[in-house]
Write a protein that holds these residues in place. Structure first.
Motif, mmCIF file in Angstrom:
data_model
loop_
_atom_site.group_PDB
_atom_site.id
_atom_site.type_symbol
_atom_site.label_atom_id
_atom_site.label_comp_id
_atom_site.label_asym_id
_atom_site.label_seq_id
_atom_site.Cartn_x
_atom_site.Cartn_y
_atom_site.Cartn_z
ATOM 1 N N LYS A 1 87.989 10.509 15.636
ATOM 2 C CA LYS A 1 87.604 9.331 15.025
ATOM 3 C C LYS A 1 88.442 8.287 15.740
ATOM 4 N N VAL A 2 88.120 6.829 15.516
ATOM 5 C CA VAL A 2 88.794 5.867 16.329
ATOM 6 C C VAL A 2 90.098 5.765 15.643
ATOM 7 N N HIS A 3 91.230 5.340 16.336
ATOM 8 C CA HIS A 3 92.450 5.165 15.886
ATOM 9 C C HIS A 3 92.919 4.036 16.954
ATOM 10 N N ILE A 4 93.737 3.004 16.233
ATOM 11 C CA ILE A 4 94.502 2.131 17.094
ATOM 12 C C ILE A 4 95.954 2.438 17.051
ATOM 13 N N SER B 1 96.912 10.277 27.850
ATOM 14 C CA SER B 1 96.438 11.861 28.642
ATOM 15 C C SER B 1 97.700 12.746 28.144
ATOM 16 N N SER B 2 98.512 12.267 27.739
ATOM 17 C CA SER B 2 99.793 13.236 27.278
ATOM 18 C C SER B 2 99.233 14.162 25.961
ATOM 19 N N VAL B 3 98.285 13.538 25.063
ATOM 20 C CA VAL B 3 97.720 14.373 23.974
ATOM 21 C C VAL B 3 96.443 14.959 24.175
ATOM 22 N N VAL B 4 95.728 14.322 25.036
ATOM 23 C CA VAL B 4 94.227 14.732 25.313
ATOM 24 C C VAL B 4 94.153 15.626 26.258
ATOM 25 N N GLY B 5 95.052 15.722 27.349
ATOM 26 C CA GLY B 5 95.202 16.942 28.156
ATOM 27 C C GLY B 5 94.984 16.596 29.706
ATOM 28 N N SER B 6 94.326 15.591 29.868
ATOM 29 C CA SER B 6 94.054 14.871 31.297
ATOM 30 C C SER B 6 93.916 13.674 31.338
ATOM 31 N N ALA C 1 90.136 12.983 30.529
ATOM 32 C CA ALA C 1 89.805 12.952 29.120
ATOM 33 C C ALA C 1 90.266 11.594 28.202
ATOM 34 N N ALA C 2 91.732 11.387 28.995
ATOM 35 C CA ALA C 2 92.171 9.850 28.435
ATOM 36 C C ALA C 2 91.078 8.595 28.444
ATOM 37 N N LYS C 3 90.521 8.640 29.745
ATOM 38 C CA LYS C 3 89.706 7.591 30.302
ATOM 39 C C LYS C 3 88.501 7.575 29.303
ATOM 40 N N GLU C 4 87.914 8.675 29.191
ATOM 41 C CA GLU C 4 86.721 9.197 28.252
ATOM 42 C C GLU C 4 87.130 8.764 26.662
ATOM 43 N N ALA C 5 88.204 9.067 26.049
ATOM 44 C CA ALA C 5 88.695 8.616 24.811
ATOM 45 C C ALA C 5 89.005 7.322 24.742
ATOM 46 N N LEU D 1 90.476 10.021 18.697
ATOM 47 C CA LEU D 1 91.330 11.189 18.395
ATOM 48 C C LEU D 1 91.145 11.915 17.405
ATOM 49 N N THR D 2 91.502 13.411 17.454
ATOM 50 C CA THR D 2 91.438 13.945 16.506
ATOM 51 C C THR D 2 92.713 14.013 15.546
ATOM 52 N N THR D 3 92.631 14.547 14.320
ATOM 53 C CA THR D 3 93.588 14.438 13.238
ATOM 54 C C THR D 3 95.193 15.117 13.968
ATOM 55 N N GLU D 4 94.700 16.263 14.902
ATOM 56 C CA GLU D 4 95.978 17.041 15.501
ATOM 57 C C GLU D 4 96.428 15.899 16.576
ATOM 58 N N GLN D 5 95.804 15.493 17.117
ATOM 59 C CA GLN D 5 96.280 14.237 18.140
ATOM 60 C C GLN D 5 97.001 13.384 17.704
ATOM 61 N N VAL D 6 96.448 12.723 16.746
ATOM 62 C CA VAL D 6 97.063 11.551 16.101
ATOM 63 C C VAL D 6 98.586 11.948 15.685
ATOM 64 N N ALA D 7 98.724 13.305 15.003
ATOM 65 C CA ALA D 7 100.037 13.825 14.559
ATOM 66 C C ALA D 7 101.069 14.003 15.907
ATOM 67 N N GLU D 8 100.294 14.348 16.652
ATOM 68 C CA GLU D 8 101.221 14.882 18.128
ATOM 69 C C GLU D 8 101.596 13.322 18.754
ATOM 70 N N MET D 9 101.040 12.498 18.612
ATOM 71 C CA MET D 9 101.177 10.967 19.182
ATOM 72 C C MET D 9 102.410 10.258 18.325
#
Length: 93
Positions: free
Chosen positions: A31-34, A54-59, A62-66, A82-90
């Protein structure tokens, strides 16, 4: 070619198994997050946002795409898919 009831049933079961396997293999929904960040000092804001993402999406790719938008003027941050897991990681660097 003549299909029997057993043939139709077998085809139905194989289709359902294929659908289930495809759903199980699909990545979590994004989902889109700010995301608000500190103002980068010695780096262009968008480059900093991509590096942070890129530290949470892997590359970097992938960061440029997200990445949807990089905020640079009134605040520093970005919007990204970002996924829910990626938001929590950030939230927990």
């Amino acid at each position: 070619m003549r299909f029997t009831l057993l043939s139709y049933f077998t085809l139905l079961i194989l289709s359902l198994v294929s659908i289930h396997m495809a759903e199980a293999a699909s990545p979590p929904e994004s989902k889109v997050h700010i995301v608000y960040t500190e103002q980068p000092k010695d780096e262009e804001p968008e480059a900093y946002h991509i590096r942070t993402l890129s530290s949470v999406v892997g590359s970097e790719d992938a960061a440029k795409e997200a990445l949807i938008y990089s905020y640079k003027t009134a605040a520093s941050g970005f919007s990204a898919k970002l996924t829910t897991e990626q938001v929590a990681e950030m939230q927990n660097p």
